[in-house]
Write an enzyme that holds these catalytic residues in place. Structure first.
Site, PDB file in Angstrom:
ATOM      1  CB  SER A 294      -0.905   0.003   1.226  1.00 42.81           C
ATOM      2  OG  SER A 294      -1.737   1.143   1.153  1.00 42.81           O
TER       3      SER A 294
ATOM      4  CG  HIS B 254       2.447  -0.345 -13.331  1.00 41.89           C
ATOM      5  ND1 HIS B 254       3.337   0.326 -12.520  1.00 41.89           N
ATOM      6  CD2 HIS B 254       1.593  -0.992 -12.488  1.00 41.89           C
ATOM      7  CE1 HIS B 254       3.040   0.104 -11.253  1.00 41.89           C
ATOM      8  NE2 HIS B 254       1.973  -0.691 -11.209  1.00 41.89           N
TER       9      HIS B 254
ATOM     10  CD  GLU C 120      -4.690  12.271  12.842  1.00 46.36           C
ATOM     11  OE1 GLU C 120      -4.432  12.510  11.637  1.00 46.36           O
ATOM     12  OE2 GLU C 120      -5.167  13.126  13.608  1.00 46.36           O
TER      13      GLU C 120
END
Lengths: 621, 621
Positions: free
Chosen positions: A121, A257, A369
């Site tokens: 991610s 890709h 955060e």
């Protein structure tokens, strides 16, 4: 650059060629993966792993090894290829890439001992690198941390959170490299090959910046050396590269890709081209340098979980968020692995109590955060026991990081305060009403939700004493202390607070709703009805056996009441625990978007006050 | 600055003083809130609302009104005070701040017609502003969008995502102002009063930047005018301010965040001081200028939901993600309110099909999911029907935005592709296994999960036709088309695919598991056992009545099977629907962190393949 290093350059070029060959072969064999993304990074990885970094390839757990985070996780094949080159893996093993029985997964995970945090991610690696670099400070090691980013992922805001926090903390033991190959998945990246567009931003955020040709090995080595000599701030090396470099028919082309070369002619053409790129070596690349410090023992588990009994007395009034801060501070004095992070709300989460007693292990992430969670992940990966805290509602900001922490099974201890409508007047933006759902969805996250000061303190100690990702939900209002200081709270347990042979129903609460259930108990008792009252302080894992027993003993009538939305929280957890025994649950929960108001008004308006529990019991009883 | 405007300055100063007085009074009356945060912004708000912005105070729904987003949502009292000053509210109403029966909540929400998006989770307003500014382009309006940020919130990465996207899109109709009061909640902000630290970053991100004294009305007016004249890029006005400005005993002091003045002496002292700050006016502030364009009708609902029937034939093979893109493209040709956004994966989510046919309504957010969601929120607030899409796993990155979109009840249509272990080799970082839990937790988000091309296309049309936040989960693998082109799919419905009078159990699947359930059906049928098979394409709302009927008709035996973690997904949704009727559910779901492998291997390994369904039926039947 020293002559000694210059003479390594041809060998490093050959390493880069071998890394390309291995990346191309393994992805073709797998039939999927990202070879073009590996090819742009080949010289960078060669320079890092075979000249710059100091580590012992036979000893992945050496606390003083330099660390590498592959933030552009889809380039996993080149990382695995580097390990093969270093002798950590066999070359044959590379051909098991992406197979179900191999740990060489599509994106790296800590199933592999050299991987600290799962990546894939995008935009998370730099925050993790900050945590890893902070850990070096914590243990007094001079290991360095390297993070390789893709250019596309620097569109993620989390990267700029990390940019700010890394500079603010002056982490000169952190060196990031951006592989600027100018192509994303679906087209050109945001700033393509405009190196100045990158440089001006990193400089503005306070980083030392070098811009280099990412296929020029001497230039890379010089930039890495320059980074090592830079004091007081982290370095970003911006490496201009070509996607698919080395394979002429895919170099710099869009549409390659995540696409392996087809086995057969296409693959053979590519391999033949790459083979021709080997150069004569002046001297072979030497094995990696050992860590600067002699091997020392990893930190062993100290006294975690053995803090002194809570000082609260039954009937005292204390908010669980405050008890959390107190417990954390006590723990911090006992165990130097414990660190705390906060996002500008330390006076609300009470992590400031820890800061006051262990200021050098308290990290302020400001209102960022994601950087906070990412840094906690990196710290946890290297042996710290980090407790990041903020309002529970704002942990939603870091959910992707939490997800990746779960995938990594990291020892991160999250704390979210200000849960539910019971915060009152600040209104729905500040109320966490989905945090239990969010955390419970991750199968390996422990979810705790204490209702009083004693259970909070005991459970904070339990969090430190057991490995794995965990979450504690705390509340804003003060609540009465229910438990004596010697009461024991195990993860996976519950407390039966009221119990008789004649109970008409079992009412399961947690946090603030425990007190609503106790009020309902008194009210019903006055009318001659007994109920069982449970404090479900451990929501995941859950004590299914006790719940089933109580359901059975109360005619199968179970009512849950929670300061949380109806889906994914306590009601669902209890229902799933009871289902195998055939019992169902009546759920009292918040079922609409709430608004501002007084806490008690809101508990009542949204159906989770004592009055609603009484009605539910009377309907069912 | 024109003379005409200069003569307004004393009046605007007095407006600022009244805004302070009203903010202080309303928060003291409420007993909570953030007066010091309001005081730093008083001149900024006065200059915006009473000189710069053009809007009709009697007509909040005028599509050409200039728009204002209070990103620092905790300054809500001064926003409400500005409306009172503009005659939108009565001054008395301000004293109902934060009461349960007042829409003047602790942080602004769109319960109030002048609020486009709820704020209070910091760092979101600028992304929303981008969406609002994009909407002006879409409808051909020259309204301008203003966003007021706090300095502390610019530590949020989402702000820098928005910085990049806003500059990339050249939004010169967007003007942001940062109230640099140098104090956060728990202490000094990250860059305190170092105005250059802010300016260099915004310039690096491509914005036009002004630095002004935020209490100097003429300077603010000049900067706003300068912004209006700046072409080709957005403007950031960095306003140096003092927190608590105007009240000497709290000015610039730490410890006054989120703290009202105590009623009585403390409040009276503050009010007396503020009253003394009124100055003689040269001329009163005139009412706000009307929008530049004459009032026109809001867009009415066009042909949404009436696209031509799907072109697929039963037995064709198509991935639902591809059918999503096709449906979106068809919809885009029918209804100019439909827009699409993507985060560098348009060739995976197939939103590129929309881009090909409606390129001027397709917005590329690069890899910046928060900016994408925030922009979608702003677009939705102003009448567009935005479909933001990315991998479902990466929507977790934007969960706080999704939460705020739910609080705002915005008409945002999210699409997440690549759900579950069925994506295969890319591994857990790319697999969404918590997205249903995350979305379902929000009580007003509609959650759809079609299994074939026809249902996908029909449901995309339904998403556009009905108001409110919605989520569609799509899958990576191709699946057979099950339904004829005229089949109807209503939100809140389900399809019974196999049914007989002798069904031994009801098996509820959705998405890829529908096909596992159908395989199990065939397998069991060959062994003489009939099962009922349900395609639960609408997970929230859910067709509880049909589920109860099926449970009843199949001996109460209900099995759910989902490509999702066990908590918060289909199993829990079905269990909650059945509980009132006394039925429980056996749940097949992914119960551990998965790994890379082939899709069919993973479905089997994690317990959700046909084989596991057969076993579950045989255990229970």
């Amino acid at each position: 650059m020293a002559v000694q290093i210059a003479s390594r350059v041809p060998a490093l070029k050959n390493v880069a060629t071998r890394l390309r060959i291995d990346s191309v072969r393994s992805t073709s064999e797998a039939g999927s993966g990202h070879p073009s993304t590996c090819c742009s990074a080949a010289e960078i990885v060669a320079a890092l792993f075979f000249s710059e970094m100091r580590y012992d390839p036979r000893d992945p757990h050496n606390p003083d090894n330099d660390r590498f985070v592959l933030s552009k996780g889809h380039a996993a094949p080149i990382l695995y290829a580097a390990w093969a080159e270093a002798g950590i893996l066999s070359r044959d093993e590379l051909l098991n890439l992406r197979k179900i029985d191999s740990d060489l997964e599509g994106h790296p995970t800590p199933r592999l001992p050299w991987v600290d945090v799962a990546t894939g991610s995008l935009g998370q690696g730099l925050s993790a690198g900050i945590g890893i670099a902070l850990n070096a400070r914590r243990i007094g090691s001079d290991y360095r941390t390297y993070v390789l980013l893709g250019d596309g992922e620097t569109a993620e805001g989390s990267v700029w959170e990390a940019a700010h926090v890394g500079a603010h903390m002056g982490l000169d033991n952190l060196c990031a490299i951006t592989d600027v190959n100018a192509l994303g998945q679906a087209g050109p990246t945001q700033w393509e090959h405009d190196m100045e567009a990158y440089a001006v931003k990193w400089r503005a955020f306070g980083w030392h910046v070098s811009v280099v040709d990412g296929h020029d090995v001497p230039a890379l080595l010089a930039a890495l050396e320059d980074a090592r000599r830079t004091k007081g701030r982290p370095t970003m090396i911006l490496a201009r590269t070509v996607k698919g470099k080395g394979i002429s028919f895919i170099e710099g082309l869009n549409g390659w890709h995540g696409k392996p070369l087809r086995k057969g002619d296409e693959l053979q053409r590519a391999l033949a081209e790459l083979e021709r790129q080997f150069v004569p070596e002046e001297e072979p690349a030497p094995p990696p340098d050992a860590p600067r410090t002699a091997r020392r023992a990893s930190e062993h588990r100290a006294a975690a979980g053995t803090i002194d009994p809570p000082a609260y007395r039954v009937g005292d009034s204390v908010a669980t968020r405050e008890a959390y801060g107190e417990a954390l501070a006590k723990l911090g004095l006992k165990d130097i692995r414990v660190v705390a992070l906060d996002a500008d709300v330390k006076n609300s989460t009470y992590s400031e109590k820890f800061e006051q007693r262990a200021p050098d292990r308290f990290y302020q992430a400001f209102i960022a955060e994601q950087a906070m969670l990412g840094a906690a992940m990196g710290l946890a990966a290297r042996g710290a026991i980090p407790f990041p805290s903020t309002f529970a509602a704002f942990l939603t900001r870091a959910y992707d990081f939490i997800r990746m922490a779960a995938i990594s099974n990291l020892n991160v201890k999250m704390a979210g305060s200000h849960a539910g409508v019971s915060i009152g007047e600040d209104g729905p933006s500040q109320m966490a009403l989905e945090d239990l759902a969010m955390m419970r969805a991750q199968p390996n996250i422990t979810v705790l939700y204490p209702c009083d000061g004693v259970s909070t303190e005991r459970l904070v100690a339990q969090m430190a004493a057991h490995h794995g990702p965990m979450y504690m939900r705390t509340s804003r209002p003060k609540t009465p202390v229910l438990y004596g200081p010697d009461e024991r709270f195990d993860i996976g347990g519950l407390k039966v607070l009221r119990e008789s042979a004649d109970d008409a129903a079992t009412v399961v609460g947690a946090g603030v709703t425990v007190f609503e259930a106790l009020k309902a108990y008194e009210h019903l008792k006055a009318k001659g009805t007994a109920i069982r009252v449970i404090d479900l302080y451990s929501i995941q894992p859950i004590d299914a056996a006790s719940l089933v027993r109580c359901a059975r003993e109360t005619g199968g009538r179970v009512i849950t009441v929670e300061d949380h939305y109806a889906a994914g929280g306590i009601g669902d957890a209890v229902a799933a625990a009871l289902a195998p025994a055939g019992f169902t649950v009546a759920r009292l929960a918040v079922r609409e978007i709430p608004r501002s108001g007084k806490p008690e008004e809101l508990l009542d308006r949204y159906g989770i006050s004592a009055r609603h529990i009484v009605s539910a019991v009377e309907r069912g009883a």
